[in-house]
Design a protein around this motif. Structure first.
Motif, short mmCIF file in Angstrom:
data_model
loop_
_atom_site.label_atom_id
_atom_site.label_comp_id
_atom_site.label_asym_id
_atom_site.label_seq_id
_atom_site.Cartn_x
_atom_site.Cartn_y
_atom_site.Cartn_z
N GLY A 166 0.81 -1.21 0.00
CA GLY A 166 0.00 0.00 0.00
C GLY A 166 0.84 1.25 0.00
O GLY A 166 0.88 2.00 0.98
N THR A 167 1.51 1.50 -1.12
CA THR A 167 2.34 2.68 -1.24
C THR A 167 2.46 3.05 -2.70
O THR A 167 2.26 2.20 -3.58
CB THR A 167 3.73 2.45 -0.58
N GLY A 168 2.77 4.30 -2.99
CA GLY A 168 2.70 4.79 -4.36
C GLY A 168 3.82 4.34 -5.26
O GLY A 168 3.65 4.23 -6.47
N THR A 169 4.99 4.09 -4.69
CA THR A 169 6.17 3.79 -5.50
C THR A 169 6.87 2.54 -4.97
O THR A 169 7.97 2.60 -4.44
CB THR A 169 7.16 4.99 -5.48
N PRO A 170 6.23 1.37 -5.10
CA PRO A 170 6.82 0.15 -4.54
C PRO A 170 8.07 -0.28 -5.30
O PRO A 170 8.14 -0.10 -6.52
CB PRO A 170 5.69 -0.89 -4.70
N GLU A 171 9.04 -0.81 -4.58
CA GLU A 171 10.27 -1.35 -5.18
C GLU A 171 10.50 -2.73 -4.58
O GLU A 171 10.50 -2.88 -3.34
CB GLU A 171 11.49 -0.46 -4.87
N VAL A 187 2.32 5.80 3.34
CA VAL A 187 1.28 4.77 3.47
C VAL A 187 0.07 5.23 2.64
O VAL A 187 -0.45 6.32 2.86
CB VAL A 187 0.85 4.57 4.94
N SER A 188 -0.34 4.41 1.70
CA SER A 188 -1.39 4.81 0.74
C SER A 188 -2.55 3.81 0.76
O SER A 188 -2.53 2.79 0.07
CB SER A 188 -0.78 4.90 -0.67
N PRO A 189 -3.56 4.10 1.57
CA PRO A 189 -4.68 3.16 1.75
C PRO A 189 -5.38 2.70 0.46
O PRO A 189 -5.83 1.55 0.42
CB PRO A 189 -5.63 3.92 2.68
N PRO A 190 -5.50 3.53 -0.60
CA PRO A 190 -6.16 3.01 -1.80
C PRO A 190 -5.46 1.78 -2.40
O PRO A 190 -6.09 1.00 -3.11
CB PRO A 190 -6.12 4.19 -2.77
N PHE A 191 -4.15 1.62 -2.13
CA PHE A 191 -3.43 0.44 -2.62
C PHE A 191 -3.29 -0.62 -1.53
O PHE A 191 -2.45 -1.51 -1.62
CB PHE A 191 -2.05 0.85 -3.15
N ASP A 192 -4.08 -0.50 -0.48
CA ASP A 192 -3.90 -1.33 0.72
C ASP A 192 -5.24 -1.86 1.19
O ASP A 192 -5.67 -1.62 2.32
CB ASP A 192 -3.25 -0.46 1.81
N PRO A 193 -5.96 -2.61 0.31
CA PRO A 193 -7.33 -3.01 0.69
C PRO A 193 -7.39 -3.88 1.94
O PRO A 193 -8.37 -3.85 2.66
CB PRO A 193 -7.83 -3.78 -0.55
N SER A 194 -6.33 -4.65 2.23
CA SER A 194 -6.35 -5.50 3.44
C SER A 194 -6.10 -4.70 4.71
O SER A 194 -6.39 -5.18 5.81
CB SER A 194 -5.28 -6.59 3.33
N GLY A 195 -5.51 -3.51 4.58
CA GLY A 195 -5.11 -2.74 5.76
C GLY A 195 -3.77 -3.17 6.34
O GLY A 195 -3.31 -2.59 7.32
N ASN A 196 -3.11 -4.17 5.73
CA ASN A 196 -1.86 -4.67 6.30
C ASN A 196 -0.74 -3.64 6.27
O ASN A 196 0.09 -3.60 7.18
CB ASN A 196 -1.39 -5.92 5.53
N THR A 197 -0.70 -2.81 5.23
CA THR A 197 0.37 -1.80 5.16
C THR A 197 0.20 -0.79 6.28
O THR A 197 1.18 -0.39 6.93
CB THR A 197 0.35 -1.09 3.79
#
Ligand code: MN
Ligand code: MN
Length: 328
Positions: A254-259, A288-298
């Protein structure tokens, strides 16, 4: 009565269930007066510096929600931050989602008020550009400080998009140029991934910034990495910035620029717990970017890392205010 008896405490989750009531950071009271706290935990709900996948503006609210799972005491170090100093949720910095310059000024003003009240900030982003207006408030006009930055990216590019100087890829270049950070006391940990140009990492290295790539973290191991961090920042005033994308996207998608191929949560905990005793003037947890984090784990991971940062800062404050006054 112990000196800590009057300090703010989280709501007792053994009596009031975690899912009840409004979510504040760690279930602490909401407080408006920065003079009433030693550490102000705040949100910066702003991603106006994001160059690609936006969404970190929603970070503070989801990290607040997930932080209600965290208990009082650090199970590894035994630290209870709420025994050491006064800590509360001071709300969110005011922002304008469609005006970058205005938002930066408002963020600086918000953190200047915290600074004037004697509260050290622990901030949840928001994209990483937020660290620049925060550092302007904390350091502006004073001597430059050091920084430990956990991140996949150096964030020291010069410009983007036809010369735009303010994005989440540029904050620490600006902070060095503005005399807010001493480049010789910056260490960046976990740097990896593809870059725009082969010489992208030359400028920070030329300024004296110590980049510890993820490959080098692997070579040095945790002890060697910690030795290197301490050798760079020393005992002087230091800011700690933990970009959630330092963590492998398997754990923190859940982040904008994953590596790929980043730190594991275990490695991150070991490194953070190895930084006890640093002279911390503030810390933040961006990206931390909730739109990419549907599980909430991030956000759950972010809340746990935030608690580690809080424990470090609480120890850095040096215990109850009365004890600190006695030392001076
Ligand atoms: Mn970053
Ligand atoms: Mn990053």
């Amino acid at each position: 009565m112990s000196p800590s008896a009057a300090f703010p405490r989280p709501i007792d989750s053994a009596n009031t269930p975690r899912f009840a009531g409004p979510a504040t950071f760690f279930r602490l009271p909401m407080v408006d007066d920065p003079a009433a706290v030693d550490i102000a935990i705040v949100g910066v709900p702003w991603d106006g510096g994001t160059t690609n996948r936006a969404g970190a503006r929603h970070g503070p609210r989801q990290v607040r929600d997930q932080s209600t799972l965290i208990r009082l005491v650090n199970g590894a170090t035994g630290v209870c931050p709420y025994d050491l100093c006064r800590i509360a949720d001071l709300g969110d910095a005011p922002v304008n989602p469609i005006d970058l310059t205005l938002s930066m000024d408002r963020i600086t003003g918000f953190f200047a008020r915290l600074q004037d009240g004697g509260a050290r900030p622990l901030s949840v982003g928001g994209d990483h550009l937020m660290s620049l207006p925060i550092l302007r408030a904390l350091v502006g006009g004073g001597p430059p400080v050091g920084m430990v930055q956990f991140d996949a990216h150096s964030d020291t590019l010069d410009t983007y998009f036809d010369g735009l100087r303010y994005t989440h890829g540029t904050p620490f270049r600006r902070a060095i140029e503005e005399g807010l950070l001493d480049p010789q006391r910056i260490v960046q940990v976990g740097i990896r991934g593809s870059i725009f140009r082969a010489d992208d990492r030359d400028w920070p290295a030329q300024q004296g910034v110590r980049l510890i790539t993820m490959d080098e973290v692997e070579t040095l191991g945790p002890a060697g990495t910690l030795d290197t961090i301490r050798a760079v920042v020393g005992d002087g005033p230091t800011y700690l910035s933990f970009d959630i994308d330092a963590i492998d996207p398997t754990f923190a998608p859940g982040t904008g620029t994953p590596e790929i191929a980043g730190l594991t949560p275990r490695e991150a905990l070991r490194l953070l717990r190895g930084l006890r005793g640093l002279n911390l003037i503030g810390a933040d947890l961006p990206e931390v970017s909730p739109p990419f984090d549907p599980s909430g784990n991030t956000a759950l991971l972010g809340a746990n890392l935030l608690f580690e940062l809080l424990c470090l800062m609480a120890e850095s404050v040096g215990g109850p205010p009365a004890a600190r006054a006695d030392q001076t």
